[in-house]
Write a protein that holds these residues in place. Structure first.
Motif, PDB file in Angstrom:
ATOM      1  N   MET A   3       0.809  -1.212   0.000  1.00 23.02           N
ATOM      2  CA  MET A   3       0.000   0.000   0.000  1.00 23.02           C
ATOM      3  C   MET A   3       0.852   1.275   0.000  1.00 23.02           C
ATOM      4  O   MET A   3       0.501   2.258  -0.658  1.00 23.02           O
ATOM      5  N   ASN A   4       1.963   1.236   0.734  1.00 25.35           N
ATOM      6  CA  ASN A   4       2.766   2.455   0.918  1.00 25.35           C
ATOM      7  C   ASN A   4       3.904   2.605  -0.075  1.00 25.35           C
ATOM      8  O   ASN A   4       4.423   3.718  -0.269  1.00 25.35           O
ATOM      9  N   LYS A   5       4.290   1.492  -0.729  1.00 23.75           N
ATOM     10  CA  LYS A   5       5.433   1.552  -1.635  1.00 23.75           C
ATOM     11  C   LYS A   5       5.113   1.073  -3.044  1.00 23.75           C
ATOM     12  O   LYS A   5       5.337   1.784  -4.028  1.00 23.75           O
ATOM     13  N   GLU A   6       4.582  -0.141  -3.168  1.00 27.01           N
ATOM     14  CA  GLU A   6       4.412  -0.740  -4.492  1.00 27.01           C
ATOM     15  C   GLU A   6       3.343  -0.044  -5.331  1.00 27.01           C
ATOM     16  O   GLU A   6       3.540   0.205  -6.528  1.00 27.01           O
ATOM     17  N   ILE A   7       2.201   0.253  -4.730  1.00 22.06           N
ATOM     18  CA  ILE A   7       1.137   0.927  -5.484  1.00 22.06           C
ATOM     19  C   ILE A   7       1.563   2.339  -5.902  1.00 22.06           C
ATOM     20  O   ILE A   7       1.419   2.710  -7.076  1.00 22.06           O
ATOM     21  N   PRO A   8       2.115   3.156  -4.977  1.00 28.56           N
ATOM     22  CA  PRO A   8       2.605   4.477  -5.419  1.00 28.56           C
ATOM     23  C   PRO A   8       3.687   4.369  -6.499  1.00 28.56           C
ATOM     24  O   PRO A   8       3.728   5.207  -7.412  1.00 28.56           O
ATOM     25  N   LYS A   9       4.557   3.354  -6.400  1.00 28.58           N
ATOM     26  CA  LYS A   9       5.613   3.172  -7.401  1.00 28.58           C
ATOM     27  C   LYS A   9       5.017   2.880  -8.781  1.00 28.58           C
ATOM     28  O   LYS A   9       5.507   3.395  -9.800  1.00 28.58           O
ATOM     29  N   THR A  10       3.951   2.087  -8.808  1.00 27.56           N
ATOM     30  CA  THR A  10       3.295   1.770 -10.085  1.00 27.56           C
ATOM     31  C   THR A  10       2.634   3.017 -10.665  1.00 27.56           C
ATOM     32  O   THR A  10       2.716   3.271 -11.872  1.00 27.56           O
ATOM     33  N   ARG A  11       2.002   3.812  -9.811  1.00 27.04           N
ATOM     34  CA  ARG A  11       1.400   5.074 -10.276  1.00 27.04           C
ATOM     35  C   ARG A  11       2.473   5.980 -10.883  1.00 27.04           C
ATOM     36  O   ARG A  11       2.263   6.589 -11.944  1.00 27.04           O
ATOM     37  N   GLU A  12       3.589   6.081 -10.198  1.00 28.79           N
ATOM     38  CA  GLU A  12       4.674   6.946 -10.678  1.00 28.79           C
ATOM     39  C   GLU A  12       5.207   6.446 -12.020  1.00 28.79           C
ATOM     40  O   GLU A  12       5.527   7.257 -12.900  1.00 28.79           O
ATOM     41  N   GLU A  13       5.286   5.139 -12.188  1.00 29.72           N
ATOM     42  CA  GLU A  13       5.790   4.578 -13.447  1.00 29.72           C
ATOM     43  C   GLU A  13       4.876   4.946 -14.616  1.00 29.72           C
ATOM     44  O   GLU A  13       5.351   5.415 -15.661  1.00 29.72           O
ATOM     45  N   ILE A  14       3.579   4.764 -14.427  1.00 29.28           N
ATOM     46  CA  ILE A  14       2.634   5.067 -15.511  1.00 29.28           C
ATOM     47  C   ILE A  14       2.607   6.567 -15.790  1.00 29.28           C
ATOM     48  O   ILE A  14       2.611   7.002 -16.951  1.00 29.28           O
TER      49      ILE A  14
END
Length: 540
Positions: free
Chosen positions: A423-434
Motif C-alpha cells: 500500500m505504501n510503496k508498491e502501489i505508489p511506485k506503479t502510479r509513478e511509473e505510468i
C-alpha cells in the motif's frame, strides 16, 4: 339516377369520411406504438418518451418481454437473478410525472440493470451467493439512488461471479448459475459483471451497472461488444455495494455506446459522505457528454502497450487494425513498455491486497443487514457447505469456496508488513511509473487490447475453436486496478467465433473526459459494435 347508384355514392362518401378522420386517428395511435427500443441510445429513448412515441410503462414491458423470451428460455442467456416487481408501478408514476412536470433528466423513465452486489430496496443483495438470498437492504446504494433520483428505473438485478471472484468459472454463481455470452453460446461473458454485460448486450435494458476490482467491468464489456468504464478511484461511490477489496473496487457503467456510458457516469459520479475515497469527487465531476469530440484522435498522442500482445493472433490483428485506423486519422503512435512487475501485477499487488482486505470489509457490510442474514464470513461458508446447497443444481464453485476459506485464514495479513509495503510503496511506485511514461512521451492515453484473448470457453462446455496462449488474459486490466487510474474499453471488432473484441484507453487520474473523447472518436470512425445473433430484434 337510380336509387342503387345514389346509395352507393352515399356509402362511398361515408367510407371516405371514415377514411379521413378515424383512420388518421388510428394512424396516430399506430405511430405512437411504432418506436422500437431495440439498440436505441439514451438520447433516442428520452426523445421518444418526451414526444409520446412510447411511455416508460411500455418500455418496461418491452424489456420484461425480452427477458422472458430470451433469458430463461430460447438461447437462455441467464443474465438476470431478480426482476424488480415494482418496475411497472414506478414507470407509471414516472409517466405521470413526465406529463405534469417534464423529465427529471435524460434518464427519466429509462430502465437499467444492476449487478447483484449493489443494494436496491425491495430486492435482495445476494452477490451471487445463495447464502445471501434473503439479504434485503434498507436503502439503495449511493450510485443507484443517484440514478433513481434522475428518473431511471431498476428493472432487474443481474448475475455475477460469486461474491465478485470467478476462480475459473467466469459469470457463475450459486444464486444465478452461469451467464452465457449472447454472441456465442459456447463462450462465457467474462466476469464478474457478466450478467450486466450480457443483459445490456442482449437489449434487456438501456444500460447497466457493474463493479470492477481487477477487470470486472472491462472484461465483460469487452467480450459483449459494450463500452465499459472503470472510473478513477474515488470518482464514484462504493457505499451500499458488497466489497471485494476497497483499495481496488470501483463502480462503473456499461452501455452500448460511448455517449451512453458517459451520460450514466455523469449521473452516478459524485461525493458520498459514506465513502471517504470520494471526498474530492465533486471537484472533478462534469457533464462528460456535453462536448464529446469526434476529432480528438486527429490531434492525439497515444502510447501502445506492447507488453500485452502475442497471446491470440485474432485479437492482435484487430488491435493492430485499430491502431492503424487511429494513425490514418492523424494520431501519433508511440510504443511503450512497462517494468516486469507492472506487466503482471496480480501476484505482487492485487492478490495479496484482496486476500488481506476481503474478510473485514465483507463482514462490515454484513453487519448492516437485517436480523436473520449471515453476519460473518464463516456463516457464509457454512451455508455454502450445507447439504442443501452442495446438492443443488448450482452449488458454490469449489474453487470459490476454497478462496473464501483462504480469506478467512489470511484476515490477519491486513496488519502485515507485506500489506503495508504494497500500500505504501508498491502501489505508489506503479502510479509513478505510468505517470512518468505518459509525461515523458507526452501521451493522451495508453492503448492495448482490453483482454489479450477472446471470450473464453464456458467452464461446463468445451469449444475447440478457443485459442489462448496467455498466462493471464486479464493482465493488462491490473494496471488501472493497481493505480486507481481510469480505463475505458470500446468495441474494435470480432474474432471468427463471433465474439467481440475491444481496445482500452488508459489515462491518469480524473482524465475521464479525455478518454471518453478518444473512445468516442474511435467509435464514430469505426462503428465496430454489432448486434448479438442469439438475441434477435423480433421476438415471436
Amino acid at each position: 339516377m337510380s336509387k342503387r347508384i345514389l346509395n352507393f355514392k352515399v356509402l362511398l362518401a361515408i367510407l371516405l369520411i371514415a377514411a379521413i378522420f378515424p383512420w388518421n386517428h388510428a394512424s396516430a395511435e399506430i405511430k405512437k406504438q411504432a418506436f422500437d427500443p431495440f439498440e436505441k441510445s439514451i438520447d433516442e429513448v428520452a426523445t421518444a418518451l418526451k414526444t409520446k412515441q412510447i411511455t416508460s410503462e411500455e418500455l418496461v414491458e418491452y424489456y420484461l418481454n425480452r427477458i422472458e423470451a430470451l433469458d430463461k428460455q430460447g438461447p437462455t442467456i441467464n443474465s438476470i437473478i431478480t426482476i424488480n416487481n415494482k418496475a411497472l408501478e414506478t414507470a407509471k408514476a414516472l409517466d405521470t410525472e413526465l406529463k405534469k412536470k417534464g423529465p427529471r433528466s435524460k434518464l427519466h423513465g429509462i430502465p437499467f440493470v444492476v449487478k447483484d452486489n449493489y443494494d436496491v430496496v425491495g430486492m435482495p443483495t445476494t452477490g451471487g451467493s445463495v447464502a445471501l438470498k434473503n439479504a434485503y437492504p434498507t436503502k439503495n446504494a449511493f450510485t443507484v439512488q443517484k440514478l433513481v433520483d434522475a428518473g431511471a428505473i431498476v428493472i432487474a438485478k443481474t448475475n455475477m461471479s460469486e461474491l465478485a471472484a470467478s476462480y475459473g468459472r467466469l459469470g457463475y454463481s450459486s444464486m444465478g448459475g452461469l451467464t452465457i455470452n449472447p454472441y456465442n453460446l459456447n463462450r462465457d461473458a467474462s466476469g464478474s459483471s457478466s450478467g450486466s454485460a450480457a443483459a445490456v448486450a442482449a437489449n434487456f435494458a438501456v444500460f447497466g451497472l457493474g463493479t470492477d476490482t481487477s477487470g470486472s467491468v472491462r472484461g465483460p464489456a469487452n467480450v459483449t461488444g459494450l463500452v465499459g468504464i472503470r472510473p478513477t478511484m474515488g470518482l464514484t461511490s462504493r457505499s451500499g455495494v458488497i466489497p471485494s477489496s476497497l483499495s481496488l473496487d470501483v463502480t462503473g457503467p456499461m452501455a452500448r455506446s460511448v455517449k451512453d456510458a458517459g451520460l450514466v457516469l455523469t449521473a452516478m459520479a459524485g461525493t458520498d459522505k459514506e465513502d471517504k475515497a470520494t471526498k474530492f469527487a465533486k471537484q472533478h465531476v462534469q457533464d462528460y457528454t456535453k462536448a464529446l469530440d469526434s476529432s480528438s484522435l486527429k490531434h492525439a498522442r497515444i502510447g501502445v502497450a506492447t507488453d500485452f500482445f502475442g497471446d491470440n493472433v485474432e485479437v492482435d490483428t484487430i488491435t493492430n487494425q485499430a491502431i492503424a485506423k487511429m494513425k490514418s486519422m492523424g494520431t501519433v503512435v508511440v510504443p511503450v513498455s512497462f517494468s516486469n512487475q507492472t506487466k503482471y501485477l496480480w501476484t505482487p499487488v492485487l492478490g495479496p491486497v484482496g486476500d488481506a482486505e476481503f474478510k473485514s470489509q465483507f463482514e462490515k457490510f454484513l453487519s448492516f443487514l437485517p436480523a436473520g442474514a449471515p453476519k460473518t464470513l464463516q456463516d457464509v461458508i457454512d451455508i455454502s457447505e450445507s447439504p442443501e446447497v452442495l446438492n443443488s443444481e448450482t452449488p458454490v464453485n469449489p474453487a470459490r469456496l476454497e478462496g473464501l476459506k483462504t480469506a478467512l485464514a489470511q484476515a490477519d495479513t491486513l496488519y502485515s508488513k507485506e500489506y503495508k509495503n504494497i500500500m505504501n510503496k508498491e502501489i505508489p511506485k506503479t502510479r509513478e511509473e505510468i505517470t512518468k511514461i505518459m509525461k515523458d512521451n507526452k501521451l493522451d492515453a495508453i492503448v492495448f487490447p482490453t483482454m489479450s484473448c477472446p471470450a473464453s470457453n464456458r467452464f461446463d462446455k468445451e469449444d475447440p475453436t478457443y485459442i489462448c496462449e496467455a498466462y493471464d488474459t486479464y493482465a493488462a486490466s491490473y494496471v488501472a486496478s493497481a493505480t486507481g487510474f481510469p480505463e475505458i474499453t470500446v468495441p474494435a471488432g470480432a474474432v471468427e467465433a463471433g465474439v467481440p473484441v475491444g481496445i482500452s484507453f488508459l489515462g491518469t487520474a480524473y482524465s475521464e473526459q479525455k478518454l471518453l473523447d478518444l473512445a468516442y472518436s474511435f467509435e464514430q470512425a469505426t462503428h465496430a459494435r454489432f448486434v448479438p445473433v442469439h438475441t434477435p430484434e423480433t421476438i415471436q
